[in-house]
Design a protein around this motif. Structure first.
Motif, PDB file in Angstrom:
ATOM      1  N   MET A  72       0.836  -1.202   0.000  1.00 50.81           N
ATOM      2  CA  MET A  72       0.000   0.000   0.000  1.00 50.81           C
ATOM      3  C   MET A  72       0.871   1.252   0.000  1.00 50.81           C
ATOM      4  N   SER A  73       1.948   1.205   0.724  1.00 54.64           N
ATOM      5  CA  SER A  73       2.863   2.345   0.747  1.00 54.64           C
ATOM      6  C   SER A  73       3.514   2.542  -0.617  1.00 54.64           C
ATOM      7  N   LEU A  74       3.920   1.439  -1.252  1.00 53.91           N
ATOM      8  CA  LEU A  74       4.548   1.542  -2.569  1.00 53.91           C
ATOM      9  C   LEU A  74       3.569   2.087  -3.599  1.00 53.91           C
ATOM     10  N   MET A  75       2.318   1.630  -3.542  1.00 52.12           N
ATOM     11  CA  MET A  75       1.330   2.077  -4.501  1.00 52.12           C
ATOM     12  C   MET A  75       1.045   3.571  -4.370  1.00 52.12           C
ATOM     13  N   ALA A  76       1.217   4.086  -3.167  1.00 48.56           N
ATOM     14  CA  ALA A  76       0.987   5.521  -2.937  1.00 48.56           C
ATOM     15  C   ALA A  76       2.215   6.355  -3.298  1.00 48.56           C
ATOM     16  N   GLY A  77       3.268   5.701  -3.804  1.00 52.33           N
ATOM     17  CA  GLY A  77       4.460   6.432  -4.220  1.00 52.33           C
ATOM     18  C   GLY A  77       5.486   6.629  -3.133  1.00 52.33           C
ATOM     19  N   ASN A  78       5.333   5.930  -2.002  1.00 52.40           N
ATOM     20  CA  ASN A  78       6.301   6.033  -0.905  1.00 52.40           C
ATOM     21  C   ASN A  78       7.108   4.748  -0.837  1.00 52.40           C
TER      22      ASN A  78
END
Length: 460
Positions: free
Chosen positions: A452-458
């Motif tokens: 979820m963090s990766l998908m949000a660009g983090n």
């Protein structure tokens, strides 16, 4: 919609209509652990006495270890962030897409030129001496001309180059995301294998104690040979599973080595719900790099179509021509004039060119819709995976405690001859399976949260 997701430490909130991007990769878990009882009596009577005193305590302790498997592995990457950065630095697509973006940017700058092409030089020399008449006719002719942009063609060409640059930069983001998710998948798989190996070894160690006790009981005639064979067979099966899991772990390490330059397993279990709470994530599928790339490709296809529409004929040319003619006794002199050439539009040329871009534009729009659907589904799947893993972790922790306590009680009952050994083995197998499910849940929720963090660009 606002969704509250609870970790085992603190709650965190996401505010997206859909959750994470990629389908949860094979869960991964923390490193293995080995349970070594404080004392392993060498005789059956000692086992009975020790079990009466400490059976329940050992069962609870063992359940905690099976459920959490917290011992650190032999080698572990410094952090998950270091692993994804190393993988991205080593990714050949990183430099390739960067070169594409730079080239497209230069193309856009070149399209701002006053002319679509360079000057055209032409020259002729004519003389009647070569055909034998020898009347003294001689002609020198030279010209220089330049092509001209068609109306709107230059602007369309520049916008097309800029659209290609946007596609290249969107591909960089997508490749970075895919590289990070691949590291996450391998780290999750390897961590889960480590946890499962630890659980298997812990159970194997407990069965080893039972094997020794059974062997002594068999010699003393206290148990049947079939019971002894059942214990030996169960332990051998666990040892075979350990060997199989170790082989799979080595394969995962090899892939990590190729991807990051080291076979150390990134630590994903140290990341918890706080990374979502502090990042203030907005899980919007429209902001997913894959959706951005699909939209960029669509815009690029439309820009290419615009170029084709404005290139309805070859570029006209305008220039200056100089002619010098000579004949014996003639008063002719040098002539200077303007030259202009233009090919007229042709359906045979224009229609195939335009239709090619129309088909490309239709395919790009189709892919954009499919990408939107796929990403939306994956967001929901990852959010569901996170929620179910947290719920499963709570239930399996309770299950591990209860089943290990039951296995400890049945071990004591067997040691005093109150129950057959097969019942104890079934209880121990059930406790092991509960521990493995708990390990899976622990890794799945960490992996889903990181996704979820990766998908949000983090990139944690």
């Amino acid at each position: 919609m606002s969704v509250i997701l609870w970790s085992n430490r603190l709650p965190f909130r996401t505010s997206a209509p859909h959750a994470a991007c990629f389908p949860a990769a094979p869960s991964a878990a923390a490193p293995p652990f080995v349970v070594t009882p404080k004392s392993v009596p060498s005789r059956v009577n000692s086992v009975r006495a020790g079990t009466r005193r400490n059976g329940h305590t050992l069962g609870v302790a063992f359940s905690l270890m099976l459920g959490l498997a917290i011992t650190a592995p032999a080698s572990r990457a410094e952090s998950f962030h270091d692993a994804i950065r190393a993988a991205w630095d080593r990714d050949p697509a990183n430099q390739s897409f960067s070169i594409d973006a730079s080239a497209s940017h230069k193309n856009a700058n070149a399209a701002q030129s006053w002319f679509p092409d360079g000057p055209i030089l032409a020259g002729q020399y004519l003389d009647d001496h070569f055909i034998g008449t020898n009347l003294g006719y001689t002609t020198y002719q030279g010209s220089i001309s330049i092509p001209l942009w068609l109306p709107g063609q230059g602007t369309a060409t520049m916008r097309n180059a800029l659209a290609d640059e946007a596609v290249a930069r969107a591909r960089i983001k997508v490749q970075h995301l895919l590289s990070s998710v691949r590291v996450l998948d391998l780290a999750s798989s390897a961590t889960l294998l480590q946890k499962k190996i630890g659980n298997l070894r812990a159970t194997s160690d407990l069965l080893d104690r039972v094997v020794r006790s059974s062997q002594q009981g068999l010699r003393a005639g206290e148990i049947a040979s079939s019971d002894f064979d059942a214990v030996v067979g169960e332990k051998a099966d666990l040892d075979a599973q350990i060997a199989q899991a170790e082989q799979a772990l080595e394969s995962a390490r090899a892939e990590l080595d190729a991807l990051t330059g080291t076979d150390e397993i990134p630590d994903i279990l140290s990341l918890d719900g706080r990374i979502l709470g502090t990042q203030n994530l907005a899980l919007d599928p429209a902001r997913d790099p894959r959706i951005e790339m699909a939209n960029a490709v669509t815009k690029s296809a439309r820009a290419s179509y615009s170029v084709a529409r404005h290139s309805y004929m070859p570029n006209p040319q305008v220039g200056v021509q100089v002619v010098k003619q000579g004949q014996y006794g003639s008063p002719w002199d040098t002539q200077v004039g303007v030259q202009f050439s233009m090919a007229l539009p042709s359906e045979a040329r224009n229609t195939p060119m335009i239709m090619k871009e129309v088909k490309a534009m239709g395919a790009a729009e189709r892919d954009a819709v499919l990408a939107q659907r796929k990403v939306t589904v994956e967001y929901r799947q990852t959010r569901a995976s996170l929620s179910s893993a947290l719920s499963m972790l709570r239930h399996t922790t309770t299950s591990v405690h209860a089943l290990n306590a039951r296995a400890g009680d049945l071990e004591h009952a067997w040691s005093v001859g109150e129950t057959p050994v097969i019942e104890y083995l079934r209880a121990r197998r059930a406790a092991l399976e509960a521990g493995q499910r708990s390990a899976e849940a622990d890794v799945i929720w960490h992996a889903a949260m990181i996704r979820m963090s990766l998908m949000a660009g983090n990139y944690p």
